[in-house]
Motif scaffolding. Structure first.
Motif, mmCIF file in Angstrom:
data_model
loop_
_atom_site.group_PDB
_atom_site.id
_atom_site.type_symbol
_atom_site.label_atom_id
_atom_site.label_comp_id
_atom_site.label_asym_id
_atom_site.label_seq_id
_atom_site.Cartn_x
_atom_site.Cartn_y
_atom_site.Cartn_z
ATOM 1 N N ILE A 102 -2.735 -0.911 -8.472
ATOM 2 C CA ILE A 102 -1.413 -1.305 -7.398
ATOM 3 C C ILE A 102 -2.012 -0.577 -6.107
ATOM 4 C CG2 ILE A 102 -0.054 0.644 -9.053
ATOM 5 C CD1 ILE A 102 -0.329 3.509 -7.628
ATOM 6 N N GLY A 103 -1.573 -1.073 -4.943
ATOM 7 C CA GLY A 103 -2.081 -0.818 -4.003
ATOM 8 C C GLY A 103 -2.198 -2.446 -3.296
ATOM 9 N N ILE A 104 -3.685 -1.775 -2.362
ATOM 10 C CA ILE A 104 -3.765 -3.154 -1.342
ATOM 11 C C ILE A 104 -5.776 -2.879 -1.984
ATOM 12 C CG2 ILE A 104 -4.736 -2.196 0.469
ATOM 13 C CD1 ILE A 104 -2.861 -4.432 1.794
ATOM 14 N N ASN A 105 -6.361 -4.353 -2.058
ATOM 15 C CA ASN A 105 -7.727 -4.356 -2.024
ATOM 16 C C ASN A 105 -8.135 -4.340 -1.301
ATOM 17 O OD1 ASN A 105 -6.195 -7.138 -1.871
ATOM 18 N ND2 ASN A 105 -8.428 -7.823 -2.682
ATOM 19 N N PHE A 147 -0.833 4.873 -1.115
ATOM 20 C CA PHE A 147 -0.288 6.081 -0.686
ATOM 21 C C PHE A 147 0.890 6.182 -1.368
ATOM 22 C CE2 PHE A 147 -2.401 4.493 3.487
ATOM 23 C CZ PHE A 147 -3.740 5.203 3.155
ATOM 24 N N LEU A 148 0.159 7.157 -2.185
ATOM 25 C CA LEU A 148 2.107 7.574 -3.475
ATOM 26 C C LEU A 148 2.766 8.602 -2.553
ATOM 27 C CD1 LEU A 148 -0.214 7.540 -6.628
ATOM 28 C CD2 LEU A 148 0.886 5.559 -4.781
ATOM 29 N N GLY A 149 3.558 8.149 -2.169
ATOM 30 C CA GLY A 149 4.653 8.850 -1.225
ATOM 31 C C GLY A 149 4.016 8.709 0.240
ATOM 32 N N THR A 150 4.888 9.038 1.444
ATOM 33 C CA THR A 150 4.908 8.915 2.877
ATOM 34 C C THR A 150 3.420 10.342 3.302
ATOM 35 O OG1 THR A 150 6.672 8.020 2.796
ATOM 36 C CG2 THR A 150 5.650 9.609 5.681
ATOM 37 N N PRO A 151 2.562 9.784 3.696
ATOM 38 C CA PRO A 151 1.423 11.119 4.586
ATOM 39 C C PRO A 151 1.941 12.218 4.899
ATOM 40 C CG PRO A 151 0.698 8.479 4.837
ATOM 41 C CD PRO A 151 1.406 8.769 4.332
ATOM 42 N N SER A 152 1.825 13.193 5.103
ATOM 43 C CA SER A 152 2.605 14.131 5.583
ATOM 44 C C SER A 152 2.036 15.554 5.572
ATOM 45 C CB SER A 152 4.057 14.157 4.753
ATOM 46 O OG SER A 152 3.719 15.022 4.479
ATOM 47 N N LEU A 167 5.263 15.996 -0.240
ATOM 48 C CA LEU A 167 3.984 15.401 -1.744
ATOM 49 C C LEU A 167 4.173 14.152 -1.776
ATOM 50 C CD1 LEU A 167 3.304 15.749 -4.581
ATOM 51 C CD2 LEU A 167 5.244 15.157 -5.390
ATOM 52 N N TRP A 168 2.192 13.331 -1.748
ATOM 53 C CA TRP A 168 1.894 12.542 -1.097
ATOM 54 C C TRP A 168 0.923 12.242 -1.882
ATOM 55 C CZ3 TRP A 168 -1.856 10.618 1.888
ATOM 56 C CH2 TRP A 168 -2.502 11.659 3.169
ATOM 57 N N GLU A 169 -0.397 11.236 -2.264
ATOM 58 C CA GLU A 169 -2.225 10.977 -2.856
ATOM 59 C C GLU A 169 -2.654 9.473 -1.794
ATOM 60 O OE1 GLU A 169 -3.439 10.069 -6.610
ATOM 61 O OE2 GLU A 169 -1.448 11.064 -7.850
ATOM 62 N N ILE A 170 -3.277 10.197 -2.639
ATOM 63 C CA ILE A 170 -4.234 8.727 -2.035
ATOM 64 C C ILE A 170 -5.154 8.377 -3.315
ATOM 65 C CG2 ILE A 170 -6.060 8.399 -0.263
ATOM 66 C CD1 ILE A 170 -5.688 10.391 1.197
ATOM 67 N N VAL A 206 0.544 -1.013 0.337
ATOM 68 C CA VAL A 206 -0.009 -0.380 -0.017
ATOM 69 C C VAL A 206 0.732 0.882 0.162
ATOM 70 C CG1 VAL A 206 -0.091 0.777 3.052
ATOM 71 C CG2 VAL A 206 -2.074 0.973 1.018
ATOM 72 N N GLN A 207 1.805 1.061 0.703
ATOM 73 C CA GLN A 207 2.578 2.327 0.713
ATOM 74 C C GLN A 207 4.043 2.866 -0.749
ATOM 75 O OE1 GLN A 207 3.011 5.246 3.038
ATOM 76 N NE2 GLN A 207 4.250 5.805 0.743
ATOM 77 N N LEU A 208 3.564 3.414 -1.679
ATOM 78 C CA LEU A 208 4.817 3.039 -2.510
ATOM 79 C C LEU A 208 5.144 4.666 -2.742
ATOM 80 C CD1 LEU A 208 1.917 1.687 -4.498
ATOM 81 C CD2 LEU A 208 3.926 0.371 -3.819
ATOM 82 N N THR A 209 6.162 4.982 -3.913
ATOM 83 C CA THR A 209 6.864 6.072 -4.347
ATOM 84 C C THR A 209 5.749 7.123 -4.627
ATOM 85 O OG1 THR A 209 8.810 4.735 -4.052
ATOM 86 C CG2 THR A 209 8.552 7.377 -4.815
ATOM 87 N N TYR A 210 6.015 8.145 -4.631
ATOM 88 C CA TYR A 210 4.849 9.173 -5.516
ATOM 89 C C TYR A 210 5.561 9.266 -7.039
ATOM 90 C CZ TYR A 210 2.513 12.332 -7.758
ATOM 91 O OH TYR A 210 2.023 12.853 -8.867
ATOM 92 N N SER A 211 5.269 8.923 -8.069
ATOM 93 C CA SER A 211 5.153 9.578 -9.128
ATOM 94 C C SER A 211 4.018 9.523 -10.076
ATOM 95 C CB SER A 211 6.150 8.107 -9.786
ATOM 96 O OG SER A 211 5.519 6.924 -9.831
ATOM 97 N N LYS A 212 4.062 10.335 -10.893
ATOM 98 C CA LYS A 212 2.973 10.818 -12.239
ATOM 99 C C LYS A 212 3.162 9.319 -12.616
ATOM 100 C CE LYS A 212 1.002 13.905 -15.260
ATOM 101 N NZ LYS A 212 1.335 14.386 -16.547
ATOM 102 N N THR A 213 3.536 8.259 -12.873
ATOM 103 C CA THR A 213 3.503 6.897 -13.432
ATOM 104 C C THR A 213 2.379 6.316 -12.839
ATOM 105 O OG1 THR A 213 5.613 7.107 -14.988
ATOM 106 C CG2 THR A 213 4.239 4.414 -14.552
ATOM 107 N N ASN A 214 2.468 6.404 -11.127
ATOM 108 C CA ASN A 214 1.925 5.578 -10.233
ATOM 109 C C ASN A 214 0.223 5.824 -10.177
ATOM 110 O OD1 ASN A 214 3.667 3.586 -9.227
ATOM 111 N ND2 ASN A 214 4.610 4.678 -8.154
#
Length: 399
Positions: free
Chosen positions: A133-136, A196-201, A205-208, A110-118
């Protein structure tokens, strides 16, 4: 009453394959030919048996009451540790609380790197046909699903029937129904994914990203504020009412009705100006069509309309924006309202927005919304909606 049919296997193709196989093997023994004929006959019979028909009620179709949607239908938060916080700080707290329920393997999913590709890994297809991507949700325990619910309750509007969180629920219920009505295991609430793309903070920069068949909603944050909530995809099949968890859902009917009210409220001259010359069978800027906004706006400029008709356009936009929490929605609506006079509306098909290939578009300096009424996939002979909300500058948080 609409028939609900499973997708058909191509029996004629299978028959031809069997005949060609026999012709190519004419020199083998009659015994082997006989065995081959029997095998092909059984294969054909099997294909015939896979085709089934289910007929729902004339007004309300009962969806399966899966344990996932039953748990999620209760919007009372189980989390108390984050209740004293507000805004982005609360969202970060709830994201971390969800992560804390996961084991190490789940967390790495579930915790992935932020990128526009993701961020671009979303689709309107079932997850079995387009990987996510992520967890179902289907892999989560009830405790983990409750933590997911608490997070989504914080970022979506509550207490609005068939809008916001309730609209998401209706979508999941509809997908559960497709699972039982011929779609099979590729459909259902369990096939929706959170990442989660990037670490929540509260600074970075991050995304749900929550995505699955017929529902995608991203939330991009940067520098302590939300910077994007698009591309957001909505759709539902069937478009008729669905009953589950002691209530009835019809998650995208209000949007369809709003478009119809807008178009039928125009004068005949205005309708002519707004009508597109082409037929649209799907969305122009659906998944995989990032950044392909038309260079020239088409249709009728909203600024030329009377105040009451301009209000109909804005009310339609609100049904998309107001799915979000109140603070986020207010900020976005302020921008879209200021740009309303330079926004255009266009349509193809009928103004009632009730027939297959009816299509409507709202195109502003920032806002882009499309609604497409298209043929059924699992439920044949009746249309269902696809819709996308994009932003000319803020898709993917402007990244």
């Amino acid at each position: 009453m609409y028939p609900v049919k499973r997708q058909r296997y191509h029996r004629s193709t299978r028959n031809g394959e069997c005949i060609n196989f026999l012709l190519q093997r004419m020199r083998i023994s009659y015994f082997k030919i006989g065995i081959t004929v029997i095998v092909c006959f059984l294969a054909i019979l099997s294909c015939q048996k896979t085709e089934t028909t289910v007929t729902p009620g004339s007004t309300t179709t009962s969806g399966s009451s899966s344990s996932i949607t039953e748990l999620l239908s209760n919007t009372t938060s189980a989390n108390t540790s984050c209740s004293s916080q507000t805004g982005l700080a609360q969202v970060v707290c709830l994201a971390e609380a969800f992560k804390a329920t996961l084991n190490s393997t789940q967390l790495s999913t579930v915790q992935l790197t932020y990128s526009k590709t993701n961020a671009q890994k979303w689709s309107n297809l079932p997850a079995s046909l387009s990987s996510r991507i992520g967890i179902n949700l289907g892999s989560l325990s009830s405790t983990q699903q409750a933590a997911f619910r608490d997070l989504m309750v914080a970022v979506l509007a509550l207490n609005a029937t068939n809008e916001g969180y309730d609209e998401m629920m209706g979508n999941l219920v509809a997908d559960d129904y497709l699972n039982t009505a011929g779609g099979g295991s590729g459909y259902g609430a369990g096939n929706y994914y959170l990442s989660f793309l990037g670490t929540p903070s509260t600074t970075g920069l991050w995304e749900i990203l929550f995505t699955g068949h017929h529902y995608t909603q991203p939330y991009t944050f940067n520098g302590g504020q939300i910077t994007g909530v698009t591309p957001a995809f909505r759709g539902v099949e069937p478009a008729s009412e669905l009953s589950a968890n002691s209530r009835t859902y019809q998650p995208f009917e209000q949007e369809r009705q709003a478009f119809a009210t807008l178009l039928t409220g125009l004068s005949s001259t205005e309708q002519t100006s707004a009508k597109l010359s082409s037929t649209y069978t799907d969305l122009v800027l659906g998944p995989g069509q990032d950044g392909k906004f038309p260079a020239t706006k088409s249709g009728l400029q909203v600024g030329t309309l009377s105040a009451d008709k301009q209000a109909l356009v804005l009310n339609t936009i609100k049904l998309y924006v107001n799915d979000l929490d109140a603070n986020t929605a207010a900020t976005i609506l302020t921008k879209y309202t200021s740009e309303l006079a330079n926004t255009y509306i266009a349509y193809s098909g009928t103004t009632s927005v009730a027939s297959q290939n009816d299509y409507v578009r709202i195109d502003g300096p920032s806002v882009w919304i499309e609604f497409s009424y298209q043929g059924g996939v699992i439920i044949r002979n009746t249309p269902h909606p696809h819709s996308v909300w994009r932003d000319h500058t803020d898709d993917y948080g402007g990244n």
